[in-house]
Motif scaffolding. Structure first.
Motif: not given
Ligand code: FAD
Ligand code: NAI
Length: 474
Positions: A391-395, A405-414, A457-469
């Protein structure tokens, strides 16, 4: 008369040479001894340890050359570059790799001079206590030091009853010096060396088969990354069998036959004209005279240390591959700095929970922090954001749409708990994730940071956004 120093570092690999330089910067008189067989133009052992001589640096040089070759053979035409079939000159490739090793290992000798670290050529071993610290032998010389940093590293584990000649049967040393592209290459162990070196020779035209004992592929990586990697590597042509049991390995004059039992218990055999054995590494503690001075080892043969890299003996520290934790050069270097600073009374620290790991295949694989399977096993409630490079233009622009990129964050604290990347540029992208983890950052922190466009790096950014759907481009 023995030579006296504040600190003697045993071993001149990334752990040892960095510890020596940092300690000298902090005002100590420091010596570092090294006894490896890789001689520099003066006939002295080269500094840099496994990493610079027969590890990280030469392997990455070969990975780069073979990557370019593969691009030229298979990717150029699709972008309108017509060059015909490329030819590989293996001796030139090896000479370039050797030149890089020569340059970097020599550079460390230069850094020692600049920082006034005394280089001692020879094997270091404890000889007993002295009034102020420790008596040691370096080769035939007697040395006294108030503090000792053991940084003796590791060596390849071999299979019982199979001798490694580093011609037909290779460990990492021979694998980096194969002088012609083998027609068939067998690899035992689908770990990091197996995948990196298997990739080098596959790209150059070898039929590569990797035999792995464990039932799953790459269990140290996140489960989704491992699955994706197996799919991609298989498509590239690496043949990987998991769940095998290695039997007898027979060597002929020019070929090797590996008998094994496959995952269903069926007897099979693999013929090849070279074999690489890459089944892990063993800490180097023999010859240190550790037993005589009472230096404790753990059940895995590593020198036992606490969180500060202190051993059970006063004034004796140990770092890098010879102690617990991942066997990685940057981890060894961190611990080198940590110990030098602790000796100087400063707050030296290594965070073993934020050591990035990278596998330099194509695509690259990198991670930091916990995997999804670890979080599940620990019962931690987490959320995940997963974004494909597709989904990334540069890629797309650089012709590398594979992976995610897959980011895992704490469900409560983020709070970010782990970041897992398979894709182009993963080795560099992981640094941003490591910074976030070190700063106890939340996925929202990364989501609110402006990332340059168009970059991977936008893929990492989008993965962070995706943690919050709330991914914007996927
Ligand atoms: P070492 O580098 O092993 O150095 C220890 C040194 O101590 C050696 O030179 C040894 O000769 C010397 N020594 C041992 N005993 C004595 C003694 N009694 N007296 C004097 N000298 C002694 N890591 C990464 O982070 N990234 C990579 O890309 C990477 N690629 C790798 C590729 C390969 C093929 C291999 C094999 C390893 C790779 N590694 C990589 C791992 C990395 O090389 C090690 O983690 C790192 O070198 C460990 O550093 P160290 O200083 O603890 O030990
Ligand atoms: P490894 O631990 O990465 O992989 C060894 C593999 O061999 C494992 O999958 C293991 O299950 C398998 N194995 C063990 N015994 C076996 C047997 N009898 N038959 C078949 N398979 C068997 O070790 P590897 O690849 O030797 O590398 C050593 C270490 O060097 C790595 O763990 C890593 O710490 C370091 N390294 C780091 C690199 C990087 O950072 N890019 C590159 C190369 C090495």
């Amino acid at each position: 008369m023995s030579k006296e120093f504040d600190i003697l570092v045993i071993g001149g690999g990334p752990g040892g040479y960095v510890a020596a330089i940092r300690a000298a910067q902090l005002g100590f008189t420091v010596a570092c001894c090294e006894s490896n067989p890789y001689a520099d133009p003066k006939g002295e052992p080269r500094l840099g340890g496994t990493c610079l001589n027969v590890g990280c640096i030469p392997s990455k040089a070969l990975l780069h050359t073979s990557h370019l070759y593969e691009e030229a053979a298979h990717a150029f035409a699709g972008q309108g570059i017509e060059i015909g079939a490329p030819k590989i000159n293996v001796s030139k490739m090896l000479a370039r790799k050797n030149g890089i090793v020569e340059q970097l290992t020599g550079g460390i000798k230069g850094l020692f001079k600049k920082n006034k670290v005394t280089f001692l050529s020879g094997h270091g071993a404890f000889a007993g206590k002295s009034t102020n610290g420790w008596k040691l032998k370096v080769g035939k010389e007697e040395v006294e030091a108030k503090q000792v940093i053991v940084a003796t590293g590791s060596r390849p584990r071999h299979l019982p009853n199979l001798s490694v000649d580093n011609k037909l049967v290779c460990d990492n040393v021979g694998a980096l010096d194969i002088d012609a592209v083998p027609k068939k290459l067998a690899v035992i162990g689908a770990g990091i060396i197996g995948l990196e070196m298997g990739s080098v020779w596959r790209r150059l035209g070898a039929e590569v088969t990797i035999l792995e004992a464990l039932p799953e592929f790459l269990p140290i990586a996140d489960v989704d990354v491992a699955k994706e990697a197996l799919k991609i590597f298989t498509k590239q042509g690496l043949v990987i069998y998991t769940g095998v049991k290695i039997g007898e390995v027979k060597t002929g004059k020019k070929n090797v036959t590996v008998a094994y039992t496959d995952k269903d218990g069926k007897a099979a055999q693999l013929e090849a004209d070279r074999l690489i054995v890459s089944i892990g590494r063993i800490p180097n503690t023999e010859g240190l005279n550790a037993g005589a001075v009472g230096l404790n080892l753990n059940e895995r043969g590593q020198i036992e240390v606490d969180a500060h890299c202190k051993t059970n003996l006063p004034g004796v520290w140990a770092i890098g591959d010879v102690v617990r934790g991942p066997m990685l050069a940057h981890k060894a270097m961190e611990e080198g700095v940590q110990v030098a600073e602790l000796i100087a009374g400063q707050a030296g620290h290594t965070n073993l929970d934020a050591i990035p790991a990278v596998i330099y295949t194509t695509p690259e694989i990198a991670w930091v922090g916990k995997t999804e399977q670890q979080l599940k096993a620990e019962g931690v409630a987490y959320k995940a954001g997963k974004i494909p490079f597709l989904a990334n233009g540069r890629a797309l622009g650089i012709g590398a749409p594979e992976g995610f990129v897959k980011m895992l964050a704490d469900a409560k604290t983020d709070r970010i708990l782990g970041v897992h990347i398979i894709g182009a540029g993963a080795s560099d992208l992981i640094s941003e994730a490591t910074v976030a983890l070190e700063f106890a950052g939340a996925s929202e922190d990364l989501a609110r940071i402006c990332h340059a466009h168009p970059t991977l790096s936008e893929v990492l950014h989008e993965a962070a956004l995706a943690c919050d759907k709330r991914a914007l481009h996927f």
